[in-house]
Design a protein around this motif. Structure first.
Motif, short mmCIF file in Angstrom:
data_model
loop_
_atom_site.label_atom_id
_atom_site.label_comp_id
_atom_site.label_asym_id
_atom_site.label_seq_id
_atom_site.Cartn_x
_atom_site.Cartn_y
_atom_site.Cartn_z
N ALA A 1 -0.09 2.95 3.59
CA ALA A 1 0.58 4.24 3.45
C ALA A 1 1.88 4.25 4.22
CB ALA A 1 -0.34 5.36 3.94
N GLY A 2 1.88 3.64 5.41
CA GLY A 2 3.07 3.62 6.24
C GLY A 2 4.09 2.63 5.74
N PHE A 3 3.62 1.56 5.13
CA PHE A 3 4.55 0.50 4.72
C PHE A 3 5.26 0.83 3.42
CE2 PHE A 3 6.13 -3.63 3.61
CZ PHE A 3 6.53 -4.10 4.84
N ILE A 4 4.52 1.44 2.49
CA ILE A 4 5.10 1.78 1.19
C ILE A 4 5.68 3.19 1.28
CG2 ILE A 4 4.59 2.13 -1.26
CD1 ILE A 4 4.27 -0.77 -0.45
N GLY A 5 6.92 3.33 0.87
CA GLY A 5 7.58 4.63 0.95
C GLY A 5 8.58 4.62 2.09
N SER A 6 9.71 5.27 1.84
CA SER A 6 10.76 5.27 2.85
C SER A 6 11.48 6.60 2.82
CB SER A 6 11.75 4.14 2.55
OG SER A 6 12.86 4.21 3.40
N PRO A 7 11.69 7.26 3.95
CA PRO A 7 11.21 6.89 5.28
C PRO A 7 9.68 6.86 5.36
CG PRO A 7 12.77 8.71 5.39
CD PRO A 7 12.45 8.51 3.96
N ARG A 8 9.17 6.29 6.43
CA ARG A 8 7.73 6.12 6.58
C ARG A 8 6.95 7.44 6.50
NH1 ARG A 8 5.42 1.96 9.21
NH2 ARG A 8 3.95 3.33 10.25
N MET A 9 5.70 7.31 6.10
CA MET A 9 4.80 8.46 6.12
C MET A 9 4.62 8.94 7.57
SD MET A 9 0.85 8.57 4.84
CE MET A 9 1.13 8.59 3.09
N ASN A 10 4.48 10.27 7.73
CA ASN A 10 4.20 10.83 9.06
C ASN A 10 2.70 10.86 9.28
OD1 ASN A 10 6.97 11.84 9.72
ND2 ASN A 10 6.60 12.95 7.81
N PHE A 11 2.27 10.59 10.49
CA PHE A 11 0.85 10.70 10.83
C PHE A 11 0.69 11.72 11.95
CE2 PHE A 11 1.37 6.45 9.07
CZ PHE A 11 0.41 6.48 8.07
N LEU B 1 3.27 2.48 -7.88
CA LEU B 1 2.95 3.90 -7.74
C LEU B 1 1.52 4.13 -7.27
CD1 LEU B 1 4.84 5.71 -10.61
CD2 LEU B 1 5.32 5.64 -8.14
N GLU B 2 0.63 3.21 -7.66
CA GLU B 2 -0.75 3.30 -7.19
C GLU B 2 -0.79 3.24 -5.67
OE1 GLU B 2 -2.72 0.83 -10.26
OE2 GLU B 2 -4.05 0.36 -8.56
N LEU B 3 -0.05 2.29 -5.10
CA LEU B 3 -0.03 2.16 -3.65
C LEU B 3 0.60 3.37 -3.00
CD1 LEU B 3 0.86 -1.57 -2.94
CD2 LEU B 3 -1.32 -0.52 -3.48
N TYR B 4 1.60 3.90 -3.67
CA TYR B 4 2.31 5.05 -3.13
C TYR B 4 1.43 6.30 -3.17
CZ TYR B 4 5.94 8.65 -2.75
OH TYR B 4 6.70 9.73 -2.38
N GLU B 5 0.75 6.45 -4.29
CA GLU B 5 -0.02 7.69 -4.48
C GLU B 5 -1.43 7.61 -3.96
OE1 GLU B 5 0.40 8.07 -8.67
OE2 GLU B 5 2.35 9.08 -8.54
N ASN B 6 -1.93 6.40 -3.80
CA ASN B 6 -3.33 6.27 -3.45
C ASN B 6 -3.57 5.10 -2.48
OD1 ASN B 6 -5.93 7.04 -3.56
ND2 ASN B 6 -6.30 6.38 -5.67
N PRO B 7 -2.95 5.16 -1.30
CA PRO B 7 -3.10 4.04 -0.37
C PRO B 7 -4.51 3.97 0.21
CG PRO B 7 -1.90 5.83 0.68
CD PRO B 7 -2.10 6.24 -0.75
N ASP B 8 -4.98 2.75 0.43
CA ASP B 8 -6.33 2.55 0.97
C ASP B 8 -6.40 2.78 2.47
OD1 ASP B 8 -7.48 1.98 -1.39
OD2 ASP B 8 -7.52 -0.20 -1.13
N ASN B 9 -5.29 2.62 3.13
CA ASN B 9 -5.32 2.75 4.59
C ASN B 9 -3.95 3.15 5.11
OD1 ASN B 9 -3.76 0.28 4.81
ND2 ASN B 9 -5.67 -0.76 4.24
N SER B 10 -3.91 3.47 6.39
CA SER B 10 -2.67 4.00 6.95
C SER B 10 -1.59 2.92 7.01
CB SER B 10 -2.91 4.57 8.35
OG SER B 10 -3.47 3.60 9.19
#
Ligand SMILES: Nc1ncnc2c1ncn2[C@@H]1O[C@H](COP(=O)(O)OP(=O)(O)O)[C@@H](O)[C@H]1O
Ligand SMILES: [Mg+2]
Lengths: 361, 275
Positions: free
Chosen positions: A231-241, A219-228
């Protein structure tokens, strides 16, 4: 049981550096998952821990002992391969007992431990069968059984579920989680599947091109990613930029806007130094964090190109005026229709900002 | 893909023709060995024997040196086969799995050994064996046969090893198996067909080897079948019946060998390992 420590670990194949200085501490009993895209060096790193690949540089400790140059069998690890790697000419029982036989354990001890492992893994009816007479899931359970009987300090898994079909994968995932609860042994698990990573890990290590991008609880990676990348890798479907511009800064927040996309101004929390006014940045929004456009203080406008209705959730794929695309999740199956223009409500408190290098702002 | 009737017909017709070409001479030899001499030399040969006699075999076994040659041949071929397999296996494994400088270059050159016909090395080898006192010894034949069978055997064995998924060996390494155990307990059972092929190849090469056997062996009592037999049939005049009986008897050990190792030729040995 044992912890694990990687210190500035590097791997070169000839001239190419595949692992570029990895530092990681794994506590005893942790379930650590290495994720990353194919070819990022997950298997190589795991195989270095196993001792199947030599370490070009750095140090590997298992249970507080330096094992960098040690034989695989003496490291106190057991490994489960993606391809099962069973001994096809031996029965299930002989397969599982093989490591103990190699350790010259007495026959009655081998039989007892094989029986115990078979019980845990529901393999009792199949002990006298050959691998070819088993289903894929059963074969992978035999491979896990062969690892269990050794009572290793650390279990290593290299994409153990990738060869299984979707349904079995879910089932085996649950079984591996249960196994970790029951045995409490340290596990290092490699996968490219972020769902496996999220559901199994007590900590996830995100790798890219042989380097660690971020380490943290799912959840830390999901809620507080260090970089895009994370952020893009964790979570599905991918985060939008979405490209936006900084138009104001105040008290740990940046006001961003993209007038051509219909976004006139939205406050997004920043961490660290405040960005300069006028900086072009990327706004990251997860598909599940869009809100209804009515009543939202800010929104993006675009044209819906495709709607996927899965029943429970609906995904709308939309084209933005300046060429980008976004994916929006909705609980209301009828909220979007392909071909329509639409506004997608944003929630600034759940959005992230990344600089041009992908670093979180 | 489905074959049309015409295609099937020509395929099976072709196969039948080839089979006949191979089988007919054998049939002629074997059936001839039980015919009376006058039927053998009949102007129009008979396909089905009209007479039956074991006189040629009796003569072969009782009145000729054939039994001695047979035993010599069996000894030389068996030892050649055993040593070829025992040496080809670790050599192939080393070429396949171990890292050492010059591995690939060496592997590519071993088959070059066959570029030189045996005659070329005959004289130097003779000199060599004479120096160490191995002339007229079956040991010399075994050494030569093994040396000639090895390059191809290594090459063949290595390609069998290459069919075994690497992870199986790695799993064994992690399980604590030493290299020799991996070779004997894991790899050998999985390449049984390869070992059988090499064994048969080595046995037959030795069984039919003529050149070196004719030069390195001097005394009659140590001859192998190909050389000794040439003596029997050519001494005064050709005794066709004896020749055919000898040829038939010479096939028998090879047939027995095939029957013994034939059961190793099974496919799908690695099924279930990695899929
Ligand atoms: N034995 C090897 N020799 C050379 N390059 C290798 C070898 N093994 C892996 N690599 C390279 O190292 C990189 C990482 O591979 P790998 O660890 O298998 O990735 P992953 O498991 O994350 O998909 C890849 O680019 C791959 O081509
Ligand atoms: Mg991999």
């Amino acid at each position: 049981m044992a912890g694990l420590s990687l210190q500035k670990v590097k791997k070169r194949f000839g001239e190419t550096e595949v692992i570029g200085g990895v530092d990681l501490d794994v506590k005893d009993g942790e379930f650590v998952v290495f994720v990353g895209p194919s070819g990022c060096g997950k298997s190589t790193l795991l195989r270095m821990i196993a001792g199947l690949e030599t370490t070009s540089d750095g140090r590997i400790e298992i249970g507080g002992r330096d094992v960098t140059g040690e034989d695989p069998a003496k490291r106190g690890i057991a490994m489960v391969f993606q391809t099962y790697a069973l001994y096809p000419h031996m029965t299930v029982a002989t397969n599982m007992g093989f490591p103990l036989e190699m350790a010259k354990r007495p026959k009655e001890e081998i039989d007892r431990k094989v029986a115990e492992a078979a019980k845990i893994l529901h393999l009792e009816p199949y002990l006298q069968r050959k691998p070819r007479e088993l289903s894929g899931g059963q074969r992978q359970r035999v491979a896990i059984g062969r690892a269990i009987v050794r009572q290793p300090g650390v279990f290593l898994f290299d994409e153990p579920l990738s060869n299984l079909d979707a349904e079995l994968r879910v089932q085996m995932r649950i079984e591996i989680a249960r196994l970790h609860q029951e045995l409490g042994t340290t596990m290092i698990y490699v996968t490219h599947d972020q769902v496996e990573a999220m559901t199994l890990a007590s900590r996830i290590v995100v790798l890219r091109a042989g380097r660690i991008e971020q380490v943290g609880a799912p959840l830390e990676l999901y809620e507080n990613p260090d970089n895009s990348f994370v952020a893009g890798f964790i979570g599905s479907p991918r985060m939008n930029f979405v490209p936006v511009t900084v138009v104001g800064v105040e008290g740990g927040k940046a006001m961003v806007a993209a007038p051509k996309l219909g976004l006139t101004g939205m406050a997004v929390a920043t961490r660290g130094a405040a960005p300069k006014l006028g900086t072009a940045v990327n706004l990251g929004i997860r598909p599940e964090h869009f809100v209804a456009a009515d009543g939202a203080t800010s929104a993006l406008s675009g044209k819906v190109t495709l709607v996927e209705r899965l029943g429970g959730v609906t995904y709308a794929h939309a084209q933005l005026p300046e060429g980008g695309t976004i994916t929006v999740e909705s609980r209301d199956a009828r909220s979007f229709n392909a071909g329509d223009g639409a506004r997608f409500g944003l929630d600034g408190s759940r959005a992230f900002l990344f600089d041009q290098d992908g670093k979180r702002i | 893909m489905k074959r049309s009737f015409g295609q099937s017909l020509s395929l099976y017709g072709g196969l039948l023709l080839i089979a006949l070409l191979i089988v007919l001479p054998f049939w002629w030899v074997i059936s001839g060995s039980i015919k009376l001499p006058r039927e053998i030399i009949q102007r129009v040969p008979t396909m089905i024997p009209e007479s039956f006699t074991l006189q040629h075999f009796e003569k072969l076994l009782q009145a000729s040196d054939f039994p001695v040659y047979l035993i010599n041949s069996i000894i030389v071929a068996s030892f050649s086969m055993a040593f070829t397999v025992l040496l080809a296996l670790p050599a192939a494994y080393a070429f396949f799995r171990m890292e050492f400088p010059g591995r690939n270059a060496l592997y590519r050159t071993i088959l070059l050994a066959y570029a030189f016909p045996g005659v070329v090395v005959l004289i130097p080898l003779y000199g060599l064996f004479a120096k160490v006192g191995l002339i007229d010894s079956p040991v010399a034949l075994v050494i030569v046969n093994v040396a000639f069978a090895l390059p191809f055997s290594i090459w063949m064995m290595r390609s069998f090893l290459a069919t075994i998924p690497r992870e199986i060996e790695e799993a064994a390494v992690v399980d604590g198996a030493p290299t020799t155990t991996i070779l004997v307990r894991i790899l050998m059972p999985l390449i049984a067909p390869g070992i059988a092929s090499v064994a048969i190849f080595a046995f037959i090469s030795s069984w039919t080897e003529y050149l070196f056997a004719s030069v390195l062996i001097v005394s009659d009592a140590r001859r192998t079948i190909p050389v000794g037999f040439a003596g029997i049939i050519g001494q005064y005049q050709i005794d066709w019946g004896l020749l055919l009986a000898g040829a038939t008897a010479a096939i028998i050990p090879v047939v027995i060998l095939f029957a013994l190792v034939g059961r190793w030729f099974v496919s799908g040995l690695t099924d279930g390992a990695v899929k």
